[in-house]
Design a protein around this motif. Structure first.
Motif, PDB file in Angstrom:
ATOM      1  N   GLU A 134     -65.823 -80.700   4.533  1.00  0.00           N
ATOM      2  CA  GLU A 134     -65.750 -81.140   2.817  1.00  0.00           C
ATOM      3  C   GLU A 134     -65.643 -79.926   2.273  1.00  0.00           C
ATOM      4  N   VAL A 135     -65.578 -79.329   1.803  1.00  0.00           N
ATOM      5  CA  VAL A 135     -66.078 -77.963   0.816  1.00  0.00           C
ATOM      6  C   VAL A 135     -67.029 -78.800  -0.593  1.00  0.00           C
ATOM      7  N   SER A 136     -67.741 -77.392  -0.811  1.00  0.00           N
ATOM      8  CA  SER A 136     -68.947 -78.005  -1.702  1.00  0.00           C
ATOM      9  C   SER A 136     -67.875 -78.155  -3.261  1.00  0.00           C
ATOM     10  N   ALA A 137     -67.549 -77.868  -3.459  1.00  0.00           N
ATOM     11  CA  ALA A 137     -66.668 -77.275  -5.426  1.00  0.00           C
ATOM     12  C   ALA A 137     -65.200 -77.924  -5.409  1.00  0.00           C
ATOM     13  N   HIS A 138     -65.079 -77.792  -6.897  1.00  0.00           N
ATOM     14  CA  HIS A 138     -63.630 -78.616  -6.314  1.00  0.00           C
ATOM     15  C   HIS A 138     -62.476 -77.507  -6.474  1.00  0.00           C
ATOM     16  N   ASP A 139     -62.950 -75.999  -6.792  1.00  0.00           N
ATOM     17  CA  ASP A 139     -62.278 -74.950  -6.681  1.00  0.00           C
ATOM     18  C   ASP A 139     -61.713 -74.318  -5.079  1.00  0.00           C
ATOM     19  N   TRP A 140     -63.097 -74.603  -4.144  1.00  0.00           N
ATOM     20  CA  TRP A 140     -62.598 -74.033  -3.211  1.00  0.00           C
ATOM     21  C   TRP A 140     -61.423 -75.686  -2.167  1.00  0.00           C
ATOM     22  N   ALA A 141     -61.884 -76.141  -2.914  1.00  0.00           N
ATOM     23  CA  ALA A 141     -60.540 -78.018  -2.282  1.00  0.00           C
ATOM     24  C   ALA A 141     -59.048 -77.179  -2.654  1.00  0.00           C
ATOM     25  N   ALA A 142     -59.398 -76.966  -3.724  1.00  0.00           N
ATOM     26  CA  ALA A 142     -57.779 -77.337  -4.560  1.00  0.00           C
ATOM     27  C   ALA A 142     -57.191 -75.318  -3.962  1.00  0.00           C
ATOM     28  N   ASP A 143     -57.830 -74.493  -3.509  1.00  0.00           N
ATOM     29  CA  ASP A 143     -57.927 -73.288  -3.434  1.00  0.00           C
ATOM     30  C   ASP A 143     -56.909 -73.151  -1.332  1.00  0.00           C
ATOM     31  N   TRP A 144     -58.368 -73.567  -0.600  1.00  0.00           N
ATOM     32  CA  TRP A 144     -59.058 -73.989   0.766  1.00  0.00           C
ATOM     33  C   TRP A 144     -57.686 -74.809   1.477  1.00  0.00           C
ATOM     34  N   TYR A 145     -57.151 -75.494   1.193  1.00  0.00           N
ATOM     35  CA  TYR A 145     -56.722 -76.882   1.748  1.00  0.00           C
ATOM     36  C   TYR A 145     -54.797 -76.718   1.667  1.00  0.00           C
ATOM     37  N   PRO A 146     -54.270 -76.173   1.186  1.00  0.00           N
ATOM     38  CA  PRO A 146     -53.237 -76.258   0.879  1.00  0.00           C
ATOM     39  C   PRO A 146     -52.361 -75.500   1.900  1.00  0.00           C
ATOM     40  N   PRO A 147     -52.508 -73.724   1.980  1.00  0.00           N
ATOM     41  CA  PRO A 147     -52.585 -73.547   3.994  1.00  0.00           C
ATOM     42  C   PRO A 147     -53.045 -74.635   4.966  1.00  0.00           C
ATOM     43  N   LEU A 148     -53.726 -75.505   4.945  1.00  0.00           N
ATOM     44  CA  LEU A 148     -53.789 -76.434   6.131  1.00  0.00           C
ATOM     45  C   LEU A 148     -53.107 -77.634   6.093  1.00  0.00           C
ATOM     46  N   LEU A 149     -52.332 -77.855   4.746  1.00  0.00           N
ATOM     47  CA  LEU A 149     -51.676 -79.312   4.238  1.00  0.00           C
ATOM     48  C   LEU A 149     -50.085 -78.771   4.905  1.00  0.00           C
ATOM     49  N   ASP A 150     -49.902 -77.131   4.554  1.00  0.00           N
ATOM     50  CA  ASP A 150     -48.313 -76.666   4.766  1.00  0.00           C
ATOM     51  C   ASP A 150     -47.849 -76.861   5.766  1.00  0.00           C
ATOM     52  N   ASP A 151     -48.990 -77.056   7.136  1.00  0.00           N
ATOM     53  CA  ASP A 151     -48.696 -76.731   8.195  1.00  0.00           C
ATOM     54  C   ASP A 151     -47.614 -77.842   9.007  1.00  0.00           C
ATOM     55  N   ALA A 152     -46.714 -78.147   8.486  1.00  0.00           N
ATOM     56  CA  ALA A 152     -45.801 -79.912   9.509  1.00  0.00           C
ATOM     57  C   ALA A 152     -46.729 -79.791  10.722  1.00  0.00           C
ATOM     58  N   VAL A 153     -47.516 -79.423  11.970  1.00  0.00           N
ATOM     59  CA  VAL A 153     -47.957 -80.080  12.745  1.00  0.00           C
ATOM     60  C   VAL A 153     -49.721 -80.233  12.435  1.00  0.00           C
ATOM     61  N   LEU A 154     -50.167 -79.673  12.013  1.00  0.00           N
ATOM     62  CA  LEU A 154     -51.370 -80.274  11.696  1.00  0.00           C
ATOM     63  C   LEU A 154     -51.193 -81.565  10.275  1.00  0.00           C
ATOM     64  N   ARG A 155     -50.905 -81.537   9.525  1.00  0.00           N
ATOM     65  CA  ARG A 155     -50.156 -82.398   8.031  1.00  0.00           C
ATOM     66  C   ARG A 155     -50.772 -84.606   8.526  1.00  0.00           C
ATOM     67  N   PRO A 156     -49.222 -84.176   9.916  1.00  0.00           N
ATOM     68  CA  PRO A 156     -49.265 -85.930  10.434  1.00  0.00           C
ATOM     69  C   PRO A 156     -50.469 -86.355  10.642  1.00  0.00           C
ATOM     70  N   PHE A 157     -52.028 -85.346  11.261  1.00  0.00           N
ATOM     71  CA  PHE A 157     -53.100 -85.915  11.297  1.00  0.00           C
ATOM     72  C   PHE A 157     -54.012 -86.240  10.595  1.00  0.00           C
ATOM     73  N   ILE A 158     -53.668 -85.432   9.426  1.00  0.00           N
ATOM     74  CA  ILE A 158     -54.647 -85.696   8.390  1.00  0.00           C
ATOM     75  C   ILE A 158     -54.319 -86.731   7.478  1.00  0.00           C
ATOM     76  N   SER A 159     -55.349 -87.500   7.541  1.00  0.00           N
ATOM     77  CA  SER A 159     -55.249 -89.284   6.281  1.00  0.00           C
ATOM     78  C   SER A 159     -56.186 -89.264   4.747  1.00  0.00           C
ATOM     79  N   SER A 160     -57.373 -87.885   4.725  1.00  0.00           N
ATOM     80  CA  SER A 160     -58.143 -87.756   3.615  1.00  0.00           C
ATOM     81  C   SER A 160     -58.215 -86.195   3.885  1.00  0.00           C
TER      82      SER A 160
END
Length: 323
Positions: A134-160
Motif C-alpha cells: 500500500e503506497v502512501s499517496a494517490h499519485d504514487w498508486a496511479a503512477d506505480w501500479y500500472p506497470p505491475l498490473l500490465d504484466d499478464a503473469v502477475l495480473r491473475p495473482f492480484i485481487s485488490s
C-alpha cells in the motif's frame, strides 16, 4: 546479520503466531469483535519483513533475493496459522508504504509477487487475496501500479489495490486508476492525523466525512482509519528507531480510553464513520448523486445488494441546510 545456516535448514522453524493468541493479542481481539456481532473483512499488512531477510537492517532494508521464497513461505505460514484458529484473512498486503516507509522498490515487489508469493499461494491452495500496495499517496498508486498490473503473469495473482491518504489531494488519480482497471477493487487502507492532536473533538468529524466521500467517489471500495482505540495521550506507540518509529508518536484514534478514569470517549470521526459502516454494507454499489446545495453539503448514495438505497449527507456549514 550474515546467514550461516545450511541449505537444508528450515529458515522459518521459529515461526509462531503465539503472541497474537494471547489475551491482548490480535486474534483474540478479532474473535471478540466477531462474537459481538461484527461482520467485517480482514486485511493484513506486513510492517517489515524479518530483519534477517534484509540486505542490512541498518543501511539497506530491502529483501535479499535469496530469501524471496522464504518470504513467500512466511506469508503462507501466517495465513495457514490463522486459518487453523478459525480466522480467515481476506486480503494480504505484502509491504507497508513501499518507497516511503518500507525500503523495497516496486520493481522488486513486482518480482516477489509474480515469481514467488503468487505461485506459493497457488501451490498451498491459499484463498486469501493479494493486495498490490500500500503506497502512501494517490499519485504514487496511479503512477506505480500500472506497470505491475500490465504484466499478464502477475495480473491473475492480484485481487485488490491499496493506497493511503497522506497527500489528502489528487483524488482524480485514484479515479484514473479505477477507470483503467475497473475489475480490481481499490482499498484506502490507512488515514490518520487530520489534524495531529491527542484526541479529536466532535467537530473534527466534518473533515473526515468530506475526505471519506472524496475517496469513495473515485471508485474506492473500502476505507480504513488508523488507529481504532488509543489512550488519552494518543498512545501507546511503537518505539523502534531502526525502522523509523521514534518516541513521542502520539496519534488521534476513533475511540480514546483514559487509563486513569477509564472514561471511554467516542470522537466525531467515530460517529461519522459509523454512518457509513452501519448502512453501507459489503456488496453495495455507489450510484451517482448530486446535492442541490453545492459546497457546504456533500452527498453520496449506494444501492444495497438486496435492494434499497442509502444516502449519506455531510453538512460542513455552521447552520442547517435543505438539500
Amino acid at each position: 546479520y550474515a546467514d550461516t545456516r545450511g541449505p537444508d535448514t528450515d529458515l522459518l522453524s521459529g515461526f509462531s503466531i503465539a503472541r497474537d493468541l494471547e489475551p491482548n493479542g490480535v486474534a483474540t481481539y478479532i474473535r471478540r469483535a466477531r462474537e459481538a456481532g461484527g461482520d467485517f473483512a480482514l486485511q493484513a499488512t506486513m510492517d517489515f519483513p524479518p530483519d534477517w531477510m534484509l540486505v542490512d537492517p541498518m543501511t539497506n532494508q530491502n529483501v535479499q533475493p535469496r530469501y524471496y521464497d522464504a518470504l513467500a513461505e512466511y506469508y503462507v505460514r501466517y495465513l495457514e496459522a490463522y486459518e487453523a484458529e478459525g480466522i480467515h484473512i481476506d486480503e494480504l498486503s505484502p509491504f507497508n508504504e513501499p518507497g516511503h516507509y518500507t525500503d523495497i522498490p516496486m520493481s522488486d515487489i513486482h518480482v516477489i509477487l509474480r515469481d514467488h508469493v503468487g505461485p506459493a499461494f497457488a501451490r498451498a491452495g491459499i484463498t486469501t487475496g493479494i493486495m498490490l500496495g500500500e503506497v502512501s499517496a494517490h499519485d504514487w498508486a496511479a503512477d506505480w501500479y500500472p506497470p505491475l498490473l500490465d504484466d499478464a503473469v502477475l495480473r491473475p495473482f492480484i485481487s485488490s489495490m491499496g493506497y493511503h491518504d497522506y497527500d489528502f489531494a489528487n483524488f482524480d488519480r485514484i479515479a484514473e486508476l479505477h477507470a483503467a482497471y475497473p475489475d480490481i477493487p481499490i482499498w484506502q487502507t490507512e488515514a490518520c492525523c487530520l489534524p495531529t492532536v491527542p484526541r479529536y473533538t466532535f467537530e473534527h468529524g466534518d473533515a473526515w466525512g468530506d475526505l471519506l466521500i472524496s475517496d469513495l467517489e473515485t471508485g474506492t471500495a473500502a476505507w480504513l482509519y488508523w488507529n481504532m482505540i488509543l489512550d488519552e495521550t494518543g498512545g501507546p506507540w511503537l518505539v523502534d528507531p531502526l525502522h523509523g518509529n521514534g518516541d513521542g508518536n502520539s496519534q488521534p484514534a476513533l475511540v480514546t480510553i483514559d487509563r486513569t478514569t477509564h472514561e471511554v470517549f467516542y470522537t466525531g470521526v467515530y460517529w461519522y464513520l459509523a454512518h457509513f459502516s452501519r448502512y453501507v454494507r459489503r456488496g453495495a454499489v455507489r450510484i451517482e448523486t448530486t446535492p442541490t446545495t453545492a459546497g457546504d453539503v456533500r452527498a453520496i448514495s449506494f444501492r444495497g445488494d438486496a435492494g434499497g438505497l442509502v444516502t449519506v449527507l455531510v453538512n460542513r456549514a455552521t447552520s442547517a441546510r435543505s438539500v
